[in-house]
Design a protein around this motif. Structure first.
Motif, PDB file in Angstrom:
ATOM      1  N   ALA A  53     -21.268  -7.664  14.419  1.00 42.64           N
ATOM      2  CA  ALA A  53     -21.373  -8.001  15.842  1.00 42.64           C
ATOM      3  C   ALA A  53     -21.836  -6.794  16.649  1.00 42.64           C
ATOM      4  CB  ALA A  53     -20.035  -8.507  16.356  1.00 42.64           C
ATOM      5  N   THR A  57     -25.480  -6.436  18.560  1.00 38.73           N
ATOM      6  CA  THR A  57     -25.491  -6.095  19.988  1.00 38.73           C
ATOM      7  C   THR A  57     -26.492  -4.983  20.245  1.00 38.73           C
ATOM      8  OG1 THR A  57     -23.165  -6.734  20.248  1.00 38.73           O
ATOM      9  CG2 THR A  57     -24.086  -5.262  21.912  1.00 38.73           C
ATOM     10  N   ILE A  71     -15.884  -2.977  20.399  1.00 40.58           N
ATOM     11  CA  ILE A  71     -15.276  -4.242  20.805  1.00 40.58           C
ATOM     12  C   ILE A  71     -13.854  -3.934  21.269  1.00 40.58           C
ATOM     13  CG2 ILE A  71     -14.529  -6.532  20.040  1.00 40.58           C
ATOM     14  CD1 ILE A  71     -16.737  -6.346  17.869  1.00 40.58           C
ATOM     15  N   SER A  75     -11.663  -8.774  27.631  1.00 41.04           N
ATOM     16  CA  SER A  75     -12.918  -9.142  28.264  1.00 41.04           C
ATOM     17  C   SER A  75     -13.552  -7.952  28.987  1.00 41.04           C
ATOM     18  CB  SER A  75     -12.680 -10.323  29.222  1.00 41.04           C
ATOM     19  OG  SER A  75     -13.863 -10.878  29.695  1.00 41.04           O
ATOM     20  N   SER A 191     -18.858  -8.834  28.885  1.00 39.27           N
ATOM     21  CA  SER A 191     -17.990  -9.744  28.145  1.00 39.27           C
ATOM     22  C   SER A 191     -18.823 -10.782  27.414  1.00 39.27           C
ATOM     23  CB  SER A 191     -16.999 -10.432  29.090  1.00 39.27           C
ATOM     24  OG  SER A 191     -17.687 -11.168  30.085  1.00 39.27           O
ATOM     25  N   TRP A 192     -18.254 -11.349  26.375  1.00 41.50           N
ATOM     26  CA  TRP A 192     -18.988 -12.297  25.544  1.00 41.50           C
ATOM     27  C   TRP A 192     -19.252 -13.617  26.251  1.00 41.50           C
ATOM     28  CZ3 TRP A 192     -16.067 -11.803  20.198  1.00 41.50           C
ATOM     29  CH2 TRP A 192     -16.256 -10.499  19.713  1.00 41.50           C
ATOM     30  N   GLN A 193     -18.382 -13.989  27.192  1.00 41.36           N
ATOM     31  CA  GLN A 193     -18.473 -15.340  27.748  1.00 41.36           C
ATOM     32  C   GLN A 193     -19.484 -15.475  28.878  1.00 41.36           C
ATOM     33  OE1 GLN A 193     -15.854 -13.312  28.124  1.00 41.36           O
ATOM     34  NE2 GLN A 193     -14.711 -13.664  29.990  1.00 41.36           N
ATOM     35  N   GLY A 198     -20.522 -16.815  24.951  1.00 43.93           N
ATOM     36  CA  GLY A 198     -19.486 -16.627  23.942  1.00 43.93           C
ATOM     37  C   GLY A 198     -18.127 -17.042  24.459  1.00 43.93           C
ATOM     38  N   HIS A 202     -12.747 -10.995  24.852  1.00 42.69           N
ATOM     39  CA  HIS A 202     -13.281  -9.827  24.171  1.00 42.69           C
ATOM     40  C   HIS A 202     -14.298  -9.132  25.078  1.00 42.69           C
ATOM     41  CE1 HIS A 202     -11.889 -12.637  21.125  1.00 42.69           C
ATOM     42  NE2 HIS A 202     -11.621 -11.590  20.386  1.00 42.69           N
ATOM     43  N   CYS A 253     -13.996 -16.257  17.524  1.00 43.21           N
ATOM     44  CA  CYS A 253     -14.837 -15.826  18.642  1.00 43.21           C
ATOM     45  C   CYS A 253     -15.891 -14.820  18.181  1.00 43.21           C
ATOM     46  CB  CYS A 253     -13.976 -15.214  19.743  1.00 43.21           C
ATOM     47  SG  CYS A 253     -12.875 -16.377  20.556  1.00 43.21           S
ATOM     48  N   TYR A 257     -19.911 -15.181  18.694  1.00 39.66           N
ATOM     49  CA  TYR A 257     -20.750 -14.148  19.318  1.00 39.66           C
ATOM     50  C   TYR A 257     -21.907 -13.772  18.391  1.00 39.66           C
ATOM     51  CZ  TYR A 257     -21.913  -9.614  21.492  1.00 39.66           C
ATOM     52  OH  TYR A 257     -22.554  -8.554  22.094  1.00 39.66           O
TER      53      TYR A 257
END
Length: 390
Positions: A53, A57, A71, A75, A191-193, A198, A202, A253, A257
């Motif tokens: 991951a 990135t 990581i 978030s 953040s991933w979301q 994502g 995280h 998660c 991602y």
């Protein structure tokens, strides 16, 4: 506006929330069948998946080898807090705020860390502070893209290469949609979301050489909880940036991602992601230009977000309305479209001025935004008609 028929076609994907954001096109739970579940994340294969991951990135965001990527928990908020609590206090700090999340970092530094030498440069929603007033002999904390105002910095040209302080950048709604100049950014968080859709909880913490030097040469006056500690014995804890997370991540998660990053690579990487977001934002901008009842909250086109596009009723639309009525109409539009299944979660952020907020990041299909536009016009007409009848 003439009476409109209810549009016959709804967006295929009516998810326009600005966080958590729409999943990648074609997403299904089956994409996560290979997730590393029921095992320790500290096992060899677990750490390898976390490192994957991190590596993806770097590739997709085009992060230079000079920067470390980790990581971290909680978030984007957790990533920003780690930077503030571990690095600030070595020198004075300039804090830029033009929307709610920037205001949140001001609160943390001024009221929680209680730094005496903290200068706040503010602007109202829809504008940027005076970037020429920033003092780069000091540390600087800012958001690249104001998620709740739709205002972003135009570029990094205002940041000098020979700065003495650190630049700490909350880039959570900019990463993967806007090009970040990592040479000018000592700390970057996201953040991933957000832009890749994502799952939550995280955060990503990207540290440049100057940030690492600060961590290894400076100890803050306040105690640091374990979850914030990035050094041990005066040295960076390298494992955090190799997949050895501070606490237990969700490997489901993590897999999600990774799949989003692989999708980004498959469509052409960062350039393609930016192009998709730009095309989406243009759909909204063109509609605003021809629609008399709506306007952008961000006044300057050069600083308008291509992800969290924030809208307000136009001066023409609010003429003669009370403040209460001005606030009620956008809420009613959002509620109407929610009931119709045409758009979900497009109301303005709770701390922002009344309006609408439509996510235009790369995971949103341009065709869905084009299909949304007649629904916005129809909902506005319905709300106005209901208010006249009342």
């Amino acid at each position: 506006m003439a009476d409109m028929m209810k549009p016959a076609q709804r967006p295929v994907n009516p998810l326009f929330s600005s966080g958590p954001c729409a999943k990648i096109p074609g997403w299904t739970p089956e994409l996560l069948n290979s997730a590393f579940l029921g095992r320790s994340h500290r096992a060899k294969d677990g750490k390898a998946r976390l490192k994957r991951a991190i590596d993806l990135t770097r590739e997709v965001l085009e992060v230079p080898d000079t920067h470390r990527i980790g990581i971290v928990p909680a978030s984007d908020t957790g990533a920003v807090e780690m930077a503030l609590w571990t690095m600030l206090g070595a020198r004075g700090v300039d804090l830029l705020a033009w929307e709610s999340f920037g205001e949140g970092w001001v609160t943390d530094v001024v009221k929680q860390l209680k730094l005496a030498d903290a200068r706040v440069l503010k602007a109202e929603y829809g504008a940027l502070p005076d970037l020429t007033a920033v003092d780069f002999t000091r540390d600087v904390v800012f958001t690249w893209n104001g998620t709740t105002s739709g205002v972003r910095v135009p570029d990094a040209d205002w940041i000098p290469a020979d700065r003495r302080g650190l630049t700490i950048c909350d880039a959570t709604s900019a990463a993967f949609a806007q090009r970040l100049d990592f040479a000018k950014l000592d700390v970057v968080t996201f953040s991933w979301q957000k832009a890749l859709g994502g799952e939550a909880a995280h955060g990503m913490l990207i540290l440049g050489p100057r940030a690492i030097e600060r961590l290894e040469s400076y100890s803050p006056a306040w105690p640091l909880p374990k979850i914030f500690r990035l050094t041990k014995g005066g040295k960076l804890i390298a494992g955090i940036f190799e997949g050895e997370t501070i606490n237990t991540p969700s490997m489901l998660c993590v897999e999600d991602y990774i799949r989003a990053l692989q999708w980004a690579q498959a469509i052409g990487g960062l350039d393609a992601l930016i192009a998709r977001a730009d095309a989406n934002a243009k759909v909204i901008a063109d509609w605003v230009a021809r629609t008399p009842w709506i306007d952008h909250l961000a006044r300057d086109p050069a600083t308008r977000s291509n992800t969290s596009v924030c809208l307000k009723l136009s001066d023409q639309a609010i003429a003669g309305l009370s403040a209460e009525e001005q606030a009620a109409i956008p809420k009613a539009i959002a509620a109407t479209l929610d009931r119709e299944g045409a758009a979900f979660d497009i109301g303005a952020y709770r701390d922002a001025p009344p309006g609408l907020r439509i996510w235009c990041g790369a995971t949103v299909e341009t065709s869905d935004l084009e299909t949304l536009l007649p629904w916005l016009d129809w909902a506005y007409q319905q709300v106005k008609a209901a208010r006249r009848a009342a």
